[in-house]
Design a protein around this motif. Sequence first.
Motif, PDB file in Angstrom:
ATOM      1  N   ARG A  85       0.831  -1.188   0.004  1.00 49.43           N
ATOM      2  CA  ARG A  85       0.025  -0.040  -0.126  1.00 49.43           C
ATOM      3  C   ARG A  85       0.897   1.396   0.129  1.00 49.43           C
ATOM      4  NH1 ARG A  85      -0.659  -2.200   5.342  1.00 49.43           N
ATOM      5  NH2 ARG A  85       0.413  -0.791   6.737  1.00 49.43           N
ATOM      6  N   GLU A  86       2.126   1.242   0.303  1.00 41.81           N
ATOM      7  CA  GLU A  86       3.084   2.342   0.534  1.00 41.81           C
ATOM      8  C   GLU A  86       3.579   2.561  -0.890  1.00 41.81           C
ATOM      9  OE1 GLU A  86       3.980   1.513   5.070  1.00 41.81           O
ATOM     10  OE2 GLU A  86       5.483   0.906   3.797  1.00 41.81           O
ATOM     11  N   LEU A  87       3.499   2.077  -1.946  1.00 46.10           N
ATOM     12  CA  LEU A  87       3.829   2.235  -3.397  1.00 46.10           C
ATOM     13  C   LEU A  87       2.860   3.032  -4.369  1.00 46.10           C
ATOM     14  CD1 LEU A  87       5.442  -1.363  -4.547  1.00 46.10           C
ATOM     15  CD2 LEU A  87       6.447   0.394  -3.011  1.00 46.10           C
ATOM     16  N   SER A  88       3.564   3.740  -5.257  1.00 48.06           N
ATOM     17  CA  SER A  88       2.741   4.540  -6.164  1.00 48.06           C
ATOM     18  C   SER A  88       2.344   3.349  -7.043  1.00 48.06           C
ATOM     19  CB  SER A  88       3.667   5.552  -6.842  1.00 48.06           C
ATOM     20  OG  SER A  88       4.500   4.991  -7.684  1.00 48.06           O
ATOM     21  N   GLY A  89       1.512   3.925  -8.174  1.00 50.34           N
ATOM     22  CA  GLY A  89       1.177   2.740  -9.205  1.00 50.34           C
ATOM     23  C   GLY A  89       2.277   2.375 -10.136  1.00 50.34           C
ATOM     24  N   GLY A  90       3.110   3.199 -10.531  1.00 52.26           N
ATOM     25  CA  GLY A  90       4.133   3.170 -11.294  1.00 52.26           C
ATOM     26  C   GLY A  90       5.264   1.962 -10.635  1.00 52.26           C
ATOM     27  N   GLU A  91       5.093   2.523  -9.167  1.00 49.45           N
ATOM     28  CA  GLU A  91       6.207   1.521  -8.511  1.00 49.45           C
ATOM     29  C   GLU A  91       5.709  -0.042  -8.126  1.00 49.45           C
ATOM     30  OE1 GLU A  91       7.993   5.224  -5.832  1.00 49.45           O
ATOM     31  OE2 GLU A  91       6.308   3.983  -4.936  1.00 49.45           O
ATOM     32  N   CYS A  92       4.460   0.097  -8.113  1.00 49.15           N
ATOM     33  CA  CYS A  92       3.703  -0.996  -8.114  1.00 49.15           C
ATOM     34  C   CYS A  92       3.721  -1.962  -9.083  1.00 49.15           C
ATOM     35  CB  CYS A  92       2.054  -0.886  -7.637  1.00 49.15           C
ATOM     36  SG  CYS A  92       1.437  -1.652  -6.257  1.00 49.15           S
ATOM     37  N   GLN A  93       3.733  -1.306 -10.374  1.00 46.35           N
ATOM     38  CA  GLN A  93       3.962  -2.029 -11.560  1.00 46.35           C
ATOM     39  C   GLN A  93       4.970  -2.532 -11.860  1.00 46.35           C
ATOM     40  OE1 GLN A  93       2.132  -3.715 -13.024  1.00 46.35           O
ATOM     41  NE2 GLN A  93       0.798  -2.985 -14.457  1.00 46.35           N
ATOM     42  N   ARG A  94       6.152  -1.872 -11.255  1.00 47.20           N
ATOM     43  CA  ARG A  94       7.453  -2.366 -11.442  1.00 47.20           C
ATOM     44  C   ARG A  94       7.619  -3.591 -10.598  1.00 47.20           C
ATOM     45  NH1 ARG A  94      11.476   1.180 -13.700  1.00 47.20           N
ATOM     46  NH2 ARG A  94      10.349   3.100 -14.010  1.00 47.20           N
ATOM     47  N   ALA A  95       6.975  -3.583  -9.354  1.00 43.70           N
ATOM     48  CA  ALA A  95       7.180  -4.810  -8.500  1.00 43.70           C
ATOM     49  C   ALA A  95       6.409  -5.840  -9.181  1.00 43.70           C
ATOM     50  CB  ALA A  95       6.617  -4.481  -7.264  1.00 43.70           C
ATOM     51  N   THR A  96       5.404  -5.803  -9.678  1.00 42.00           N
ATOM     52  CA  THR A  96       4.613  -6.782 -10.388  1.00 42.00           C
ATOM     53  C   THR A  96       5.301  -7.458 -11.422  1.00 42.00           C
ATOM     54  OG1 THR A  96       3.296  -5.534 -11.667  1.00 42.00           O
ATOM     55  CG2 THR A  96       2.288  -6.077  -9.669  1.00 42.00           C
ATOM     56  N   ILE A  97       6.044  -6.595 -12.374  1.00 38.86           N
ATOM     57  CA  ILE A  97       6.927  -7.005 -13.310  1.00 38.86           C
ATOM     58  C   ILE A  97       8.327  -7.764 -12.698  1.00 38.86           C
ATOM     59  CG2 ILE A  97       8.761  -6.404 -15.225  1.00 38.86           C
ATOM     60  CD1 ILE A  97       6.392  -4.017 -15.730  1.00 38.86           C
ATOM     61  N   ALA A  98       9.031  -7.151 -11.525  1.00 38.10           N
ATOM     62  CA  ALA A  98       9.989  -7.920 -10.788  1.00 38.10           C
ATOM     63  C   ALA A  98       9.471  -9.470 -10.316  1.00 38.10           C
ATOM     64  CB  ALA A  98      10.252  -7.442  -9.627  1.00 38.10           C
ATOM     65  N   ARG A  99       8.138  -9.629 -10.010  1.00 38.43           N
ATOM     66  CA  ARG A  99       7.834 -10.822  -9.637  1.00 38.43           C
ATOM     67  C   ARG A  99       7.423 -11.600 -10.880  1.00 38.43           C
ATOM     68  NH1 ARG A  99       2.384 -10.576  -6.315  1.00 38.43           N
ATOM     69  NH2 ARG A  99       1.490  -9.569  -8.425  1.00 38.43           N
ATOM     70  N   ALA A 100       6.893 -11.156 -11.962  1.00 37.23           N
ATOM     71  CA  ALA A 100       6.773 -11.995 -13.151  1.00 37.23           C
ATOM     72  C   ALA A 100       8.135 -12.317 -13.733  1.00 37.23           C
ATOM     73  CB  ALA A 100       6.057 -11.292 -14.281  1.00 37.23           C
ATOM     74  N   ILE A 101       9.311 -11.486 -13.809  1.00 40.67           N
ATOM     75  CA  ILE A 101      10.521 -12.209 -14.425  1.00 40.67           C
ATOM     76  C   ILE A 101      11.367 -13.006 -13.414  1.00 40.67           C
ATOM     77  CG2 ILE A 101      10.839 -10.210 -16.015  1.00 40.67           C
ATOM     78  CD1 ILE A 101      12.704  -8.896 -14.123  1.00 40.67           C
ATOM     79  N   LEU A 102      10.858 -13.219 -12.110  1.00 47.25           N
ATOM     80  CA  LEU A 102      11.746 -13.791 -11.150  1.00 47.25           C
ATOM     81  C   LEU A 102      12.165 -15.286 -11.728  1.00 47.25           C
ATOM     82  CD1 LEU A 102      12.813 -13.061  -8.576  1.00 47.25           C
ATOM     83  CD2 LEU A 102      10.770 -14.067  -7.458  1.00 47.25           C
ATOM     84  N   ILE A 103      10.943 -16.055 -12.388  1.00 45.00           N
ATOM     85  CA  ILE A 103      11.574 -17.298 -12.779  1.00 45.00           C
ATOM     86  C   ILE A 103      11.978 -17.346 -14.085  1.00 45.00           C
ATOM     87  CG2 ILE A 103       9.891 -18.736 -11.211  1.00 45.00           C
ATOM     88  CD1 ILE A 103       7.796 -18.646 -13.528  1.00 45.00           C
ATOM     89  N   ARG A 104      12.272 -16.253 -14.613  1.00 42.16           N
ATOM     90  CA  ARG A 104      12.779 -16.128 -16.044  1.00 42.16           C
ATOM     91  C   ARG A 104      11.889 -16.790 -17.186  1.00 42.16           C
ATOM     92  NH1 ARG A 104      15.533 -13.201 -13.695  1.00 42.16           N
ATOM     93  NH2 ARG A 104      17.519 -13.054 -13.298  1.00 42.16           N
ATOM     94  N   PRO A 105      10.595 -16.017 -17.084  1.00 36.44           N
ATOM     95  CA  PRO A 105       9.757 -16.761 -18.111  1.00 36.44           C
ATOM     96  C   PRO A 105      10.407 -16.406 -19.787  1.00 36.44           C
ATOM     97  CG  PRO A 105       8.955 -14.476 -17.408  1.00 36.44           C
ATOM     98  CD  PRO A 105      10.306 -14.821 -16.431  1.00 36.44           C
TER      99      PRO A 105
END
Length: 248
Positions: free
Chosen positions: A140-160
Amino acid sequence: MAECILEVKDLTKRFRGRDKKGRENAEEQAAVDGVSFSIEEGECFGLIGESGSGKSTTAYMVAGLLKPDEGESLFRGHHMQMVFQDPMKAMNPRKRVIDSISEGILYHRNGLSRTEIREKALEAMDMVQLDRSFAKRYGRELSGGECQRATIARAILIRPELLVCDEVTSALDVSVQAQIMRLLDSLKNQLGLSYLFISHDIALVSSICDRVAVMYRGKIVEMGRTKDVIADSKDEYTKKLIDSVLTL
Ligand SMILES: Nc1ncnc2c1ncn2[C@@H]1O[C@H](COP(=O)(O)OP(=O)(O)OP(=O)(O)O)[C@@H](O)[C@H]1O
């Protein structure tokens, strides 16, 4: 020649309509109707069209979140990840950012220790240019852009090999949209990613996609190299779609 990473053949999905009281009726309508396309390794393939044309339904079937009524989607890689439109919904507001990102690897941990998973999550944060100091913050402490960076980080974690991006910048303001687009473009080169990039915004699609398919009422009405489709579209609907953007 590049290998094909995704092959979509005649995908069809029908949904039941609803009557005025909201009850499902027997009448079915095809939200996606015989859609076929393929994506090569390292390619960014765009799917554009107005609201309700069937883009998200196609994405859900490609990602295995929805079963097609007919046709098939063949993924030739090991991992595919999907990034959604609203990053604020995708990140748990009550979880620390590092824990939400780490979730991306929990089903694929291959004997990794908690410390190793955490280190991988921090590396993914570096890749999406999210400062490591954000790791301990809550979603909840992230802005929209920071949040989207975090979701992209989660998505690339397993090297899709393939990222399915469904309107990933629609909820963000214009300057942040541009940053996320630059990030996706650089990750594509860095990690050799392929994208299925869904958007109603032709300008965004033309900035990143090698090829594009235009959807209208569940069907692909035109497909080709992005610059050719934009400069010289053959289909009447595509022409109108492009003109409406150019005259804004
Ligand atoms: N679960 C569902 N049940 C019934 N109808 C659905 C369902 N999901 C989607 N639809 C219908 O299927 C059609 C295609 O929807 P879809 O969300 O795929 O379009 P879209 O192009 O992604 O639109 P948008 O850009 O607004 O997200 C729409 O008419 C929608 O109302």
